[in-house]
Scaffold this active site. Structure first.
Site, PDB file in Angstrom:
ATOM      1  N   HIS A 104      35.929  35.851  38.818  1.00  0.00           N
ATOM      2  CA  HIS A 104      35.139  35.813  37.566  1.00  0.00           C
ATOM      3  C   HIS A 104      34.368  34.501  37.409  1.00  0.00           C
ATOM      4  O   HIS A 104      34.124  34.056  36.285  1.00  0.00           O
ATOM      5  CB  HIS A 104      36.051  35.994  36.346  1.00  0.00           C
ATOM      6  CG  HIS A 104      36.913  37.218  36.413  1.00  0.00           C
ATOM      7  ND1 HIS A 104      36.395  38.485  36.575  1.00  0.00           N
ATOM      8  CD2 HIS A 104      38.263  37.365  36.346  1.00  0.00           C
ATOM      9  CE1 HIS A 104      37.400  39.351  36.589  1.00  0.00           C
ATOM     10  NE2 HIS A 104      38.528  38.706  36.460  1.00  0.00           N
ATOM     11  N   LYS A 158      49.303  40.240  37.290  1.00  0.00           N
ATOM     12  CA  LYS A 158      49.618  40.176  35.844  1.00  0.00           C
ATOM     13  C   LYS A 158      50.250  41.467  35.332  1.00  0.00           C
ATOM     14  O   LYS A 158      51.291  41.434  34.682  1.00  0.00           O
ATOM     15  CB  LYS A 158      48.339  39.934  35.025  1.00  0.00           C
ATOM     16  CG  LYS A 158      47.623  38.636  35.261  1.00  0.00           C
ATOM     17  CD  LYS A 158      46.447  38.456  34.297  1.00  0.00           C
ATOM     18  CE  LYS A 158      45.268  39.356  34.577  1.00  0.00           C
ATOM     19  NZ  LYS A 158      44.565  39.043  35.831  1.00  0.00           N
ATOM     20  N   ASN A 201      46.141  43.028  27.867  1.00  0.00           N
ATOM     21  CA  ASN A 201      45.121  43.550  28.768  1.00  0.00           C
ATOM     22  C   ASN A 201      45.492  44.940  29.291  1.00  0.00           C
ATOM     23  O   ASN A 201      44.758  45.536  30.043  1.00  0.00           O
ATOM     24  CB  ASN A 201      44.978  42.563  29.941  1.00  0.00           C
ATOM     25  CG  ASN A 201      43.572  42.518  30.502  1.00  0.00           C
ATOM     26  OD1 ASN A 201      42.607  42.870  29.844  1.00  0.00           O
ATOM     27  ND2 ASN A 201      43.464  42.106  31.744  1.00  0.00           N
TER      28      ASN A 201
END
Length: 472
Positions: free
Chosen positions: A197, A127, A150
């Site tokens: 996650h 990302k 982020n």
């Protein structure tokens, strides 16, 4: 406080869940808009008290050591992205009919009229690099932009600050997307999907669903990875605006409506006239630094979003040439006695490590750390042919050792028990002993770093320092 812009915050009772990098700016922004802000935080350490004092001086109420109780009169919760959906606070909010937004949702709702479009990127890995490549391409086209979300500039700062942007390159995590129900990007990409996650999301299905939210309401293009069917499935399920297109990227020859690679060139068969017959050269593979397969995929995804925004091929080429990757992302540290030493400390999960290992033919692999619930069989089975040896460090190294025993029993393994700061130097020395000229010693831990290091940057720095000591 349903959909649409909220313009009157005066006197609204807003609870901000969590201090930290998103909570403090959110509390300040909401207080500045006239809301009555209460911050709740689980922790009550020195850092939290310092942040609390700063906010209390402005007139914000802060409750430390109790992040579970819903403050009386709360009309909206704005949460830090990392707070798990199963927290008692959110159950209480749900029961009381109180909406929960993340910092990204708040930023989206606070945009000014005529604000910059968002080109958004998510995925398990790649990302940050992709968003930075995209920002570099947008800058090369002369647009006012920033890499936000982020990474880099806080989204709230980008939206509320004085700087005026034409378009934003936005990195979004699965956590942020979970709490951003009304976000609608101009165009978006999901780079890849691999288990990560899962302790937070509860299941792979829930994780994928949150990633897929990035495509909701896209106007021009939903960019997906042809090598990862799950990303294409998310495009199919998305509710997009009329005329929005699915655009794939591939490391092979692209079909119509795809970007791909032909004879050392990145080419576009999506945003061209007569895409059945025509292709547009965008850049050379050599313009991508480093030209590892997964990084070429990142460049193609960035290029697809830039082309969806209407940018010329020349901007793609110049932007990719201008781009320098961050530290600890397959960074070549040094060659010592004919062996290359490469720092990919950012490979904190198995999917990232898999991409890293695939970039080299003969590897002495330094791995281990906190597994975060991951399993390593698929990773080791896929990389077995490339492994010259393995040096294992960190708390959950036994999981990798067992996978090596099952799938690569002939590969020599050094298992280091020590977890002090000198462990990395010993790991590098052991790797040197296993390596032959032409090999690559690769730090691609496939695990988080916090068992031994403050973060993956510190782990990479320790590796680079150890390599320099070898060279000396």
């Amino acid at each position: 406080m349903g959909s649409g812009q909220v313009t009157d915050w005066q006197g609204k009772h807003v609870t901000v869940a969590g201090l930290g990098v998103s909570g403090v700016p959110a509390a300040k922004a909401l207080h500045g808009l006239g809301a009555k802000v209460t911050v709740v935080n689980d922790g009550d350490d020195a850092r939290a008290r310092e942040q609390a004092a700063e906010l209390e001086a402005l007139g914000v109420t802060v409750r430390l050591g109790d992040g579970d109780t819903l403050p009386d009169g709360t009309e909206l919760i704005v949460t830090a992205p990392g707070w798990k959906p199963d927290k008692p606070l959110f159950a209480a909010a749900d029961a009381a009919g109180v909406p929960v937004w993340g910092d990204v949702e708040l930023a989206w709702r606070l945009r000014k009229p005529g604000a910059a479009d968002w080109l958004a990127v998510t995925g398990t890995n790649g990302k940050t690099t992709t968003v930075q490549m995209l920002a570099s391409i947008l800058e090369a086209a002369g647009l006012r932009t920033a890499a936000v979300g982020n990474i880099g500039v806080s989204l709230l700062d980008a939206v509320l600050g004085d700087e005026e942007y034409d378009v934003l390159a936005v990195e979004l995590s699965s956590y942020q997307l979970h709490w951003a129900p009304s976000l609608r990007a101009h165009s978006a990409a999901v780079l890849n999907l691999a288990p990560d996650h899962l302790d937070w999301h509860g299941s792979m299905e829930a994780y994928a669903k949150d990633k897929g939210r990035i495509y909701e309401g896209n106007r021009v293009a939903c960019v997906y990875n042809t090598a990862d069917k799950a990303t294409e499935d998310l495009v199919r399920e998305a509710d997009v605006e009329e005329g929005c297109r699915a655009v794939g990227f591939t490391l092979g020859t692209p079909g119509p409506s795809q970007l791909g690679v032909v004879e050392g060139l990145l080419v576009d068969r999506a945003f061209v006239e007569n895409r059945q017959k025509n292709a547009q050269e965008l850049a050379e593979v050599a313009d991508v630094k480093p030209a590892a397969p997964h990084n070429i995929a990142n460049a193609l995804a960035a290029a697809a979003l830039a082309r969806a925004y209407g940018l010329p091929a020349s901007a793609v080429r110049e932007g990719l040439r201008n781009f320098t990757p961050d530290a600890h992302r397959i960074a070549h540290v040094a060659d010592v006695d004919g062996v290359a030493y490469v720092d990919d400390s950012k490979a904190t999960n198995t999917h990232a490590a898999q991409a890293s290992l695939a970039a080299y033919d003969s590897v002495v692999w330094i791995a281990g750390g906190l597994a975060k619930g991951a399993t390593f069989d698929e990773l080791v089975a896929g990389a077995a042919q490339r492994l010259r040896g393995a040096v294992l460090i960190g708390r959950d190294r036994a999981l990798i050792r067992e996978a090596l025993a099952r799938h690569a029993p002939e590969v020599p393994v050094v298992d280091l028990e020590r977890t002090d700061t000198g462990a990395m130097l010993q790991a590098v020395q052991e790797a040197r002993r296993l390596a032959r000229p032409g090999d690559t010693v690769l730090l691609a831990p496939a695990c988080a770093s916090m068992d031994m290091f403050a973060n993956y940057n510190k782990r990479g720095d320790a590796f680079a320092q150890a390599v320099r000591e070898l060279g000396a």
